[in-house]
Design a protein around this motif. Sequence first.
Motif, PDB file in Angstrom:
ATOM      1  N   GLU A 187      37.794 -13.738 -59.305  1.00  0.00           N
ATOM      2  CA  GLU A 187      37.135 -14.608 -58.343  1.00  0.00           C
ATOM      3  C   GLU A 187      37.063 -16.044 -58.857  1.00  0.00           C
ATOM      4  N   GLN A 188      37.206 -16.980 -57.941  1.00  0.00           N
ATOM      5  CA  GLN A 188      36.912 -18.364 -58.280  1.00  0.00           C
ATOM      6  C   GLN A 188      35.422 -18.496 -58.577  1.00  0.00           C
ATOM      7  N   VAL A 189      35.087 -19.349 -59.510  1.00  0.00           N
ATOM      8  CA  VAL A 189      33.689 -19.558 -59.885  1.00  0.00           C
ATOM      9  C   VAL A 189      32.964 -20.301 -58.768  1.00  0.00           C
ATOM     10  N   VAL A 190      31.793 -19.797 -58.390  1.00  0.00           N
ATOM     11  CA  VAL A 190      30.939 -20.453 -57.395  1.00  0.00           C
ATOM     12  C   VAL A 190      29.758 -21.080 -58.133  1.00  0.00           C
ATOM     13  N   ARG A 191      29.538 -22.357 -57.925  1.00  0.00           N
ATOM     14  CA  ARG A 191      28.406 -23.051 -58.530  1.00  0.00           C
ATOM     15  C   ARG A 191      27.249 -23.041 -57.545  1.00  0.00           C
ATOM     16  N   GLY A 192      26.170 -22.431 -57.913  1.00  0.00           N
ATOM     17  CA  GLY A 192      25.009 -22.402 -57.030  1.00  0.00           C
ATOM     18  C   GLY A 192      23.861 -21.650 -57.670  1.00  0.00           C
ATOM     19  N   ARG A 193      22.724 -21.676 -57.016  1.00  0.00           N
ATOM     20  CA  ARG A 193      21.549 -20.944 -57.472  1.00  0.00           C
ATOM     21  C   ARG A 193      21.746 -19.459 -57.164  1.00  0.00           C
ATOM     22  N   GLU A 194      21.320 -18.593 -58.083  1.00  0.00           N
ATOM     23  CA  GLU A 194      21.444 -17.151 -57.858  1.00  0.00           C
ATOM     24  C   GLU A 194      20.176 -16.654 -57.168  1.00  0.00           C
ATOM     25  N   ILE A 195      20.347 -16.189 -55.936  1.00  0.00           N
ATOM     26  CA  ILE A 195      19.224 -15.779 -55.102  1.00  0.00           C
ATOM     27  C   ILE A 195      19.449 -14.353 -54.611  1.00  0.00           C
ATOM     28  N   ASP A 196      18.425 -13.504 -54.756  1.00  0.00           N
ATOM     29  CA  ASP A 196      18.461 -12.135 -54.236  1.00  0.00           C
ATOM     30  C   ASP A 196      17.505 -12.002 -53.058  1.00  0.00           C
ATOM     31  N   VAL A 197      17.884 -11.147 -52.106  1.00  0.00           N
ATOM     32  CA  VAL A 197      17.007 -10.800 -50.988  1.00  0.00           C
ATOM     33  C   VAL A 197      17.029  -9.286 -50.840  1.00  0.00           C
ATOM     34  N   ALA A 198      15.862  -8.664 -50.731  1.00  0.00           N
ATOM     35  CA  ALA A 198      15.785  -7.220 -50.485  1.00  0.00           C
ATOM     36  C   ALA A 198      15.500  -6.974 -49.015  1.00  0.00           C
ATOM     37  N   VAL A 199      16.110  -5.918 -48.487  1.00  0.00           N
ATOM     38  CA  VAL A 199      15.918  -5.540 -47.086  1.00  0.00           C
ATOM     39  C   VAL A 199      15.471  -4.083 -47.032  1.00  0.00           C
ATOM     40  N   LEU A 200      14.478  -3.810 -46.208  1.00  0.00           N
ATOM     41  CA  LEU A 200      13.958  -2.450 -46.010  1.00  0.00           C
ATOM     42  C   LEU A 200      14.114  -2.047 -44.558  1.00  0.00           C
ATOM     43  N   ARG A 201      14.661  -0.832 -44.343  1.00  0.00           N
ATOM     44  CA  ARG A 201      14.622  -0.248 -42.998  1.00  0.00           C
ATOM     45  C   ARG A 201      13.382   0.637 -42.937  1.00  0.00           C
ATOM     46  N   ASP A 202      12.419   0.217 -42.155  1.00  0.00           N
ATOM     47  CA  ASP A 202      11.132   0.870 -42.076  1.00  0.00           C
ATOM     48  C   ASP A 202      11.147   1.965 -41.022  1.00  0.00           C
ATOM     49  N   SER A 203      10.042   2.683 -40.891  1.00  0.00           N
ATOM     50  CA  SER A 203       9.895   3.667 -39.825  1.00  0.00           C
ATOM     51  C   SER A 203      10.105   2.981 -38.481  1.00  0.00           C
ATOM     52  N   GLY A 204      10.732   3.709 -37.567  1.00  0.00           N
ATOM     53  CA  GLY A 204      11.037   3.134 -36.271  1.00  0.00           C
ATOM     54  C   GLY A 204      12.332   2.361 -36.259  1.00  0.00           C
ATOM     55  N   GLY A 205      13.019   2.303 -37.396  1.00  0.00           N
ATOM     56  CA  GLY A 205      14.296   1.605 -37.470  1.00  0.00           C
ATOM     57  C   GLY A 205      14.175   0.112 -37.678  1.00  0.00           C
ATOM     58  N   VAL A 206      12.957  -0.410 -37.758  1.00  0.00           N
ATOM     59  CA  VAL A 206      12.763  -1.846 -37.956  1.00  0.00           C
ATOM     60  C   VAL A 206      13.185  -2.214 -39.371  1.00  0.00           C
ATOM     61  N   ARG A 207      13.987  -3.250 -39.522  1.00  0.00           N
ATOM     62  CA  ARG A 207      14.348  -3.695 -40.858  1.00  0.00           C
ATOM     63  C   ARG A 207      13.928  -5.140 -41.030  1.00  0.00           C
ATOM     64  N   TRP A 208      13.491  -5.465 -42.235  1.00  0.00           N
ATOM     65  CA  TRP A 208      12.997  -6.806 -42.519  1.00  0.00           C
ATOM     66  C   TRP A 208      13.320  -7.195 -43.949  1.00  0.00           C
ATOM     67  N   ALA A 209      13.342  -8.493 -44.188  1.00  0.00           N
ATOM     68  CA  ALA A 209      13.737  -9.025 -45.483  1.00  0.00           C
ATOM     69  C   ALA A 209      12.534  -9.572 -46.235  1.00  0.00           C
ATOM     70  N   THR A 210      12.560  -9.422 -47.544  1.00  0.00           N
ATOM     71  CA  THR A 210      11.499  -9.919 -48.419  1.00  0.00           C
ATOM     72  C   THR A 210      11.655 -11.422 -48.648  1.00  0.00           C
ATOM     73  N   PRO A 211      10.633 -12.039 -49.239  1.00  0.00           N
ATOM     74  CA  PRO A 211      10.826 -13.392 -49.764  1.00  0.00           C
ATOM     75  C   PRO A 211      11.956 -13.377 -50.806  1.00  0.00           C
ATOM     76  N   PRO A 212      12.844 -14.358 -50.786  1.00  0.00           N
ATOM     77  CA  PRO A 212      13.938 -14.389 -51.759  1.00  0.00           C
ATOM     78  C   PRO A 212      13.431 -14.586 -53.187  1.00  0.00           C
TER      79      PRO A 212
END
Length: 320
Positions: A187-212
């Motif tokens: 891969e070509q090197v990408v210069r940037g901040r490393e940021i993770d986001v977690a996603v949960l599929r909750d009861s009822g099928g609703v999915r939402w993302a956490t604070p990064p």
Amino acid sequence: MKRIVVIGGGESAEHAVSLAGADGLAAALEQAGFAVERLTISADGCWMHDGVPLAPTPALSLQLAVGVLAGADAVLPVVHGRGGEDGALAALCALAHVPVVGSGVAAGAIGMDKWATKLVAEAIGIRTAPAQLVDASDIGDIEFEQEVVVKPVSAGSSHGVTLVRQADQLQAALHEAAHHDRRILIEQVVRGREIDVAVLRDSGGVRWATPPLEIHANGLFDTASKYDGTARFEVPAELSRRDRTALTGAALRMFDALGCAGVARIDFFLTAEGPVLNEVNTTPGMTAQSQVPLMFAAAGVSYPELVRRMVASALEGVPR
């Protein structure tokens, strides 16, 4: 009381990390009010039940392990890499008609394959690092004219990943990656901040993302820095509203495109032009100190509550 079987260990280089995650999840499940049993896959592929070997060979021990799975209300696999995160354990649970906590076969298999994940991301308009796919048999003919990152297509915890700054480092990096997978990404090197986001599929099928969460590391966030304490996690990451919206939106779109369930961690580089996908983890690290529990804690969801919600979604029969 619902009975949950936690599977840890495995034959990949992430065996020890998986065991630590399984310990944490088992404790969190018990705290959340579930009855817990443990299945552990040894480094040579043999299965153990609550620490007791089931048989002397992988095949015979698996036969007995299936009997343990058959009595479970749900199974929570926390086996990283091949034979676990790649959809293999989800397939075993599907054949046994036992609910699995987390992503199903297809999402695990595609998410584990970094090349296939790139193709999905690009198909839905999410940028990835320009890359070349090569086979181990061809590495003697590979050259490059700029800094690159060499990584095995299917491996976790940055095993086999090398930042190559000089041409004479390339062959060693390719051979290191080939120890983990015959298919290799350059891969070509990408210069940037490393940021993770977690996603949960909750009861009822609703999915939402956490604070990064932002990863602060000296240089490449490699296997050593992931586990030696030198990397620092900042959650929530200090972001503009625009960048946070772009990151969480991209994470949700990748989660949906792969058909993920339970929890997944989506890793990005944040550049001046916006997010660039790094990879998707459908079986992320799940110790109490791992990125995913830290992100949910920042959203007000405790570790036991997160695990309870993951199990509730699986027991509800949300499509995976």
